[in-house]
Design an enzyme around this catalytic site. Structure first.
Site, short mmCIF file in Angstrom:
data_model
loop_
_atom_site.label_atom_id
_atom_site.label_comp_id
_atom_site.label_asym_id
_atom_site.label_seq_id
_atom_site.Cartn_x
_atom_site.Cartn_y
_atom_site.Cartn_z
N PRO A 9 0.79 -1.23 0.00
CA PRO A 9 0.00 0.00 0.00
C PRO A 9 0.83 1.29 0.00
CG PRO A 9 -0.14 -1.12 2.12
CD PRO A 9 0.51 -2.07 1.17
N ASN A 10 0.33 2.25 -0.74
CA ASN A 10 0.89 3.61 -0.85
C ASN A 10 2.15 3.71 -1.69
OD1 ASN A 10 -1.07 5.07 0.77
ND2 ASN A 10 -0.26 3.92 2.49
N ARG A 17 5.14 11.07 -2.44
CA ARG A 17 4.84 10.97 -1.03
C ARG A 17 6.12 11.05 -0.21
NH1 ARG A 17 4.75 5.09 1.36
NH2 ARG A 17 4.11 5.41 3.50
N TYR A 22 11.45 8.73 0.96
CA TYR A 22 11.35 7.67 -0.04
C TYR A 22 12.01 8.01 -1.38
CZ TYR A 22 7.89 5.90 3.27
OH TYR A 22 7.26 5.43 4.39
N ASN A 73 7.98 -5.77 -0.83
CA ASN A 73 7.91 -4.60 0.03
C ASN A 73 6.45 -4.47 0.43
OD1 ASN A 73 7.81 -2.13 1.27
ND2 ASN A 73 8.99 -1.04 -0.30
N ALA A 76 3.08 -0.90 4.74
CA ALA A 76 2.43 -0.88 6.05
C ALA A 76 1.92 -2.26 6.48
CB ALA A 76 1.28 0.13 6.05
N HIS A 99 12.67 -2.89 2.16
CA HIS A 99 12.08 -1.61 2.55
C HIS A 99 13.00 -0.49 2.08
CE1 HIS A 99 9.08 -3.55 5.05
NE2 HIS A 99 10.04 -4.34 5.47
N ARG A 106 12.58 3.89 12.64
CA ARG A 106 11.46 4.84 12.55
C ARG A 106 10.53 4.65 13.76
NH1 ARG A 106 9.04 4.79 6.70
NH2 ARG A 106 8.03 6.66 7.53
#
Lengths: 145, 151
Positions: A9-10, A17, A22, A73, A76, A99, A106
């Site tokens: 996701p994302n 983003r 990233y 990957n 989330a 990742h 993080r």
């Protein structure tokens, strides 16, 4: 050898983003580089992205018996998905978790990965170039010969 | 190939000198040879070290790391690497203003081990690829240092 790269996701927002985390490359840019690197070794890459957990589970199930290696990957879902963990456990080929940033450095909610214990190798924190390095590493494995 | 003055320091911590005996893959010197070949091809100088002495490894991290442009560390550890000094040295990695990558030969998450805590947010991590963990880290560091361009 067939390598399946699965993005969670994302990651379709890559390049726009939080580029400070990233990077500015898009997922399409990365997929082109992965394919080129694999082709240089005579292998092929199928590069996918989904925001849906069940779709990712189905892709892993379909890879059983038809794909030699998976780079995943899970984004989330890494930190929540027992379903992806179970699907990866059922997949007998080579599995590498990737990742772009290093989740362990993080927020605490990213410190647990349900993916890590189900895979052969983990690469994190090396930016988007890690995709190409991971393809290179898989192509260099003894099974890749 | 580009010739540079860049130097990469690779540090192997306690518990790795006997990996061949434990049949967990290549010896620490074989890994060193593989890294040296790749660094030579990339035009990077390599300083490759291993010690069973925690204090010595701690000294390398807190002192010698200042002179390299990037650092790859296999902290290893195992039962012997528990001294406070060693932990302090590993913590010092967080304050290095240069690429740092933590590497392990095996997938540490399958044996319930944890990555180093407290590294700076830019640190990389590779485990489970055997000698490939090191080679991937070297290739990534070379790219971060601008030795090789992304294609």
């Amino acid at each position: 050898m067939r390598i399946l790269v699965i993005n969670g996701p994302n990651l379709n927002l890559l390049g726009t983003r939080e580029p400070e985390i990233y990077g500015s490359d898009t997922l399409e840019d990365i997929s082109v580089r992965c394919r080129q690197r694999a082709e240089a070794h005579g292998h092929e890459v199928d590069f996918k992205q989904s925001n849906h957990e069940g779709v990712i589970v189905e892709w892993i199930q379909q890879a059983i018996g038809s794909v030699d290696a998976i780079v995943i990957n899970a984004a989330a879902y890494t930190h929540t998905s027992v379903a992806i963990h179970d699907a990866l456990r059922a997949y007998e080929g080579y599995k590498l978790e990737l990742h772009i940033s290093n989740p362990h450095l993080r927020e605490p909610f990213r410190h647990v990965s349900y993916v890590s214990p189900a895979v052969d190798a983990v690469v994190a924190g090396l930016g988007v170039d890690a995709y190409v390095h991971a393809i290179e590493a898989i192509c260099s494995l003894p099974m890749g010969e | 190939m580009v010739s540079t003055d860049l130097e990469l320091l690779i540090i192997n911590g306690p518990g790795l000198s006997d990996i061949e005996d434990r049949s967990e893959g290549p010896s620490i010197s074989a890994i060193g040879h593989a890294c040296a070949d790749l660094c030579e091809a990339l035009g990077i100088g390599l300083d490759y070290r291993q010690s069973e002495d925690e204090a010595e490894v701690a000294h390398w991290i807190t002192s010698d790391a200042a002179h390299c442009q990037a650092l790859i560390v296999n902290p290893s550890g195992g039962p012997s690497a528990t001294s406070a000094d060693y932990q302090v040295a590993l913590d010092a990695l967080a304050h290095l203003d240069k690429p740092v990558v933590e590497v392990h030969l095996t997938n540490i998450f399958r044996t319930n081990r944890k990555p180093l805590q407290g590294l700076s947010g830019s640190a990389g991590f590779v485990c489970g690829l055997g000698v490939g963990s090191y080679l991937l880290a070297v290739a990534a560091v070379a790219q971060q240092l601008g030795v090789v361009r992304a294609e």
